[in-house]
Write an enzyme that holds these catalytic residues in place. Sequence first.
Site, short mmCIF file in Angstrom:
data_model
loop_
_atom_site.label_atom_id
_atom_site.label_comp_id
_atom_site.label_asym_id
_atom_site.label_seq_id
_atom_site.Cartn_x
_atom_site.Cartn_y
_atom_site.Cartn_z
N LYS A 41 68.77 7.13 -45.99
CA LYS A 41 69.97 6.53 -46.60
C LYS A 41 69.68 5.07 -46.92
O LYS A 41 69.09 4.36 -46.10
CB LYS A 41 71.17 6.64 -45.65
CG LYS A 41 71.54 8.08 -45.32
CD LYS A 41 72.68 8.15 -44.34
CE LYS A 41 73.05 9.59 -44.00
NZ LYS A 41 74.07 9.68 -42.93
N ARG A 97 80.47 18.36 -39.14
CA ARG A 97 81.59 18.75 -40.00
C ARG A 97 81.41 20.19 -40.51
O ARG A 97 82.37 20.81 -40.93
CB ARG A 97 81.68 17.80 -41.20
CG ARG A 97 82.21 16.44 -40.84
CD ARG A 97 81.93 15.45 -41.93
NE ARG A 97 80.49 15.31 -42.11
CZ ARG A 97 79.90 14.38 -42.84
NH1 ARG A 97 80.63 13.50 -43.49
NH2 ARG A 97 78.58 14.33 -42.93
O1 PNS Z 1 74.72 8.96 -39.23
P1 PNS Z 1 73.37 9.54 -39.50
O2 PNS Z 1 72.73 8.89 -40.71
O3 PNS Z 1 73.39 11.03 -39.58
O4 PNS Z 1 72.47 9.19 -38.22
C1 PNS Z 1 71.07 9.45 -38.20
C2 PNS Z 1 70.40 8.55 -37.16
C3 PNS Z 1 70.61 7.09 -37.55
C4 PNS Z 1 71.01 8.81 -35.80
C5 PNS Z 1 68.86 8.87 -37.13
O5 PNS Z 1 68.30 8.59 -38.40
C6 PNS Z 1 68.12 8.10 -36.04
O6 PNS Z 1 68.14 8.51 -34.91
N1 PNS Z 1 67.50 6.96 -36.41
C7 PNS Z 1 66.79 6.10 -35.46
C8 PNS Z 1 65.27 6.24 -35.63
C9 PNS Z 1 64.80 7.55 -35.02
O7 PNS Z 1 64.88 7.79 -33.84
N2 PNS Z 1 64.25 8.42 -35.90
C10 PNS Z 1 63.75 9.71 -35.50
C11 PNS Z 1 64.84 10.75 -35.46
S1 PNS Z 1 64.25 12.34 -34.91
#
Ligand code: PNS
Length: 184
Positions: A41, A97
């Site tokens: 995003k 959702r």
């Molecule tokens: O609200 P979202 O965009 O669905 O949240 C996704 C989020 C931010 C929780 C995910 O991208 C994340 O955990 N980012 C931190 C970096 C990380 O740990 N990446 C590996 C995920 S398996």
Amino acid sequence: MTTVVCPGSFDPITLGHLDIVRRAATMFDDVVVGIAKNPGKSGLLDLETRAELVRAAVHGLARTEPAMSRVRVDVVPGLLVDFCREIGAVAVVKGLRGGGDFDAEQPMALMNRHLSGVETIFLPGDQRYAHVASSLVKDIVRHGGPVDDLVPAGVVAALRTALGQQLGRSVAQPVRAVTPHGRA
Ligand code: PNS
């Protein structure tokens, strides 16, 4: 004490997100809302602004809902699993959702467990907010539409400021008023 993390982009927080945090706070001793970057995003608000908006929303509810006074908000600087380890969180709590959300969340949940053993608990999103997404909220505000019944107080003003900076001009005010039955 059981600590869980409610992670997300929160760009911006919506009433759907807030509902998940409230429900997590009724089940767990210690809930930390983790504001993180999603590489998929582009992002509008900076992480600290997102965190301030979440803090304000949580603080607002804490006056009437004691469980919310135990909720903390922090920025996740790197991997979510490292953040969980640092704060001693045993699980991640995420709202779904629908099936589309599950398809996006399942690989992350499995990867987080693979990396660190941390489990993910999915809560079904409240149907009142099934259509509410941060991306839609931003698009509606960008075009001058009303979203004040979809997001906590302060969010619309922050979005208008950030979008104004991005567009190099002020963003149109919504012309329609909110009524108890929908839009006037
Ligand atoms: O609200 P979202 O965009 O669905 O949240 C996704 C989020 C931010 C929780 C995910 O991208 C994340 O955990 N980012 C931190 C970096 C990380 O740990 N990446 C590996 C995920 S398996």
